[in-house]
Structure formats: C-alpha cells, structure tokens
Design a protein around this motif. Structure first.
Motif, PDB file in Angstrom:
ATOM      1  N   LEU A  37       6.018  15.707  -0.270  1.00  0.00           N
ATOM      2  CA  LEU A  37       6.487  16.911  -0.955  1.00  0.00           C
ATOM      3  C   LEU A  37       5.827  18.102  -0.281  1.00  0.00           C
ATOM      4  N   HIS A  38       6.594  18.887   0.428  1.00  0.00           N
ATOM      5  CA  HIS A  38       6.087  20.051   1.158  1.00  0.00           C
ATOM      6  C   HIS A  38       6.695  21.301   0.538  1.00  0.00           C
ATOM      7  N   VAL A  39       5.836  22.143  -0.020  1.00  0.00           N
ATOM      8  CA  VAL A  39       6.311  23.365  -0.662  1.00  0.00           C
ATOM      9  C   VAL A  39       5.758  24.544   0.127  1.00  0.00           C
ATOM     10  N   ALA A  40       6.633  25.239   0.840  1.00  0.00           N
ATOM     11  CA  ALA A  40       6.219  26.379   1.665  1.00  0.00           C
ATOM     12  C   ALA A  40       6.269  27.670   0.860  1.00  0.00           C
ATOM     13  N   GLY A  41       5.292  28.544   1.102  1.00  0.00           N
ATOM     14  CA  GLY A  41       5.294  29.863   0.477  1.00  0.00           C
ATOM     15  C   GLY A  41       5.051  29.853  -1.015  1.00  0.00           C
ATOM     16  N   ALA A  42       4.364  28.822  -1.537  1.00  0.00           N
ATOM     17  CA  ALA A  42       4.086  28.748  -2.969  1.00  0.00           C
ATOM     18  C   ALA A  42       2.590  28.531  -3.188  1.00  0.00           C
ATOM     19  N   ALA A  43       2.098  28.980  -4.326  1.00  0.00           N
ATOM     20  CA  ALA A  43       0.677  28.840  -4.643  1.00  0.00           C
ATOM     21  C   ALA A  43       0.300  27.401  -4.974  1.00  0.00           C
TER      22      ALA A  43
END
Length: 170
Positions: A37-43
C-alpha cells in the motif's frame, strides 16, 4: 503465465492498483511485498481490518509520515492499542512511548523498561500521584539489583523473612 504479466486497474487514466507476480500494489505499479500500500502525498497510510459478525471489531494499521510512527488503532473503541515510534520504542496504551517498552494505563499508571549500558532499568509509576518505583538490574558477573533511587542495593544473597540468607534469594 509469464512472470512479467500484470493487470492494472485504472481510474481517470491513472493506475490505482496492479496485480503482478502474485503481488498486489495499491498506489504503486511495482509492489515489493505480497500487498504493498503506497500512499503518495499524504500524512499517513492505513489498512483497515474489520470483522462484521456480532461482536466484531475494526482495527487499523497506521504508518504516519509526520512523526515516523506506526500504530494499531481500535476503531470500534476509538483507542490506540500500540505504537512503535521512529526510534523503536514500543508503547502499549500510549502513543508516545519514552522507553524501549512502555506500558501505560491512560497515562496515569504503568511501567517502563529501558536498557542502557549493560543495565536494564524497570520503572513502575503513578504519574497522577507522583510516585515512581525504579529497579535497576546490572548484567554482569555477580550483578547488582538496585531497588528505588538510592534505595536498597543488592549484589549478594537476599533474604525475605530472614536476616541471614544462605543463597541468592532465600
């Protein structure tokens, strides 16, 4: 099936999920784990696990970018169950562990385990009452057990109910 075959799922022209070589990538086209699970641009990124039968709970695993911590959160009870901070400190009942192992009852009572320089420090506390009970264990030949800050120190036989102990613990 060829190892480089992959299936991409798209939304609005952007790949949102990829299946490749038995791996699932969400937010990445090159998953490096069974599920990535790769979440870009999130805290933060989180994964929710929910049992829907009677009595089931919803738990969430969080990875926070802001403080580099990892949490298990009980969404059903709205409570953090454990935290690992960026230094590897592990907290149960606290989101800000201050020792290698920190167990807390809503911040009031608890204990901490903190190894340092050949000694393991165990501290029981009641912060609301200002009471601390430190114990230090020194790991050396003929090691020392120290109770309290400046309290009793033992590096020989210890007796409970006797003034003449004949062995390490009598």
């Amino acid at each position: 099936q060829h190892a480089t075959d992959k299936m991409n799922f798209r939304a609005g022209g952007t790949t949102t999920m990829t299946l490749v070589g038995g791996r699932v990538g969400i937010g990445t086209v090159t998953p490096d784990a069974h599920v990535n699970l790769h979440v870009a641009g999130a805290a933060y990124a989180f994964l929710a696990l929910e049992a829907t039968d009677a009595g089931g709970r919803q738990y969430e695993l969080f990875s926070y970018a802001t403080d580099q911590s990892f949490h298990l959160y009980d969404r059903t009870a709205s409570a953090y169950r454990f935290t690992v901070d960026e230094t590897g400190n592990f907290g149960i009942g606290t989101t800000a562990p201050i020792a290698k192992l920190h167990v807390s009852n809503a911040g009031a009572e608890g204990f901490e385990v903190n190894p340092s320089g050949g000694t393991v420090y165990l501290t029981g506390y009641n912060r609301s009452g200002g009471a601390y009970a430190p114990v230090a264990l020194t790991g050396s030949s003929g090691g020392t057990l120290t109770l309290g800050s400046g309290g009793a120190s033992f590096n020989t036989n210890v007796g409970i109910g006797t003034t003449a102990p004949g062995r390490l613990l009598h």
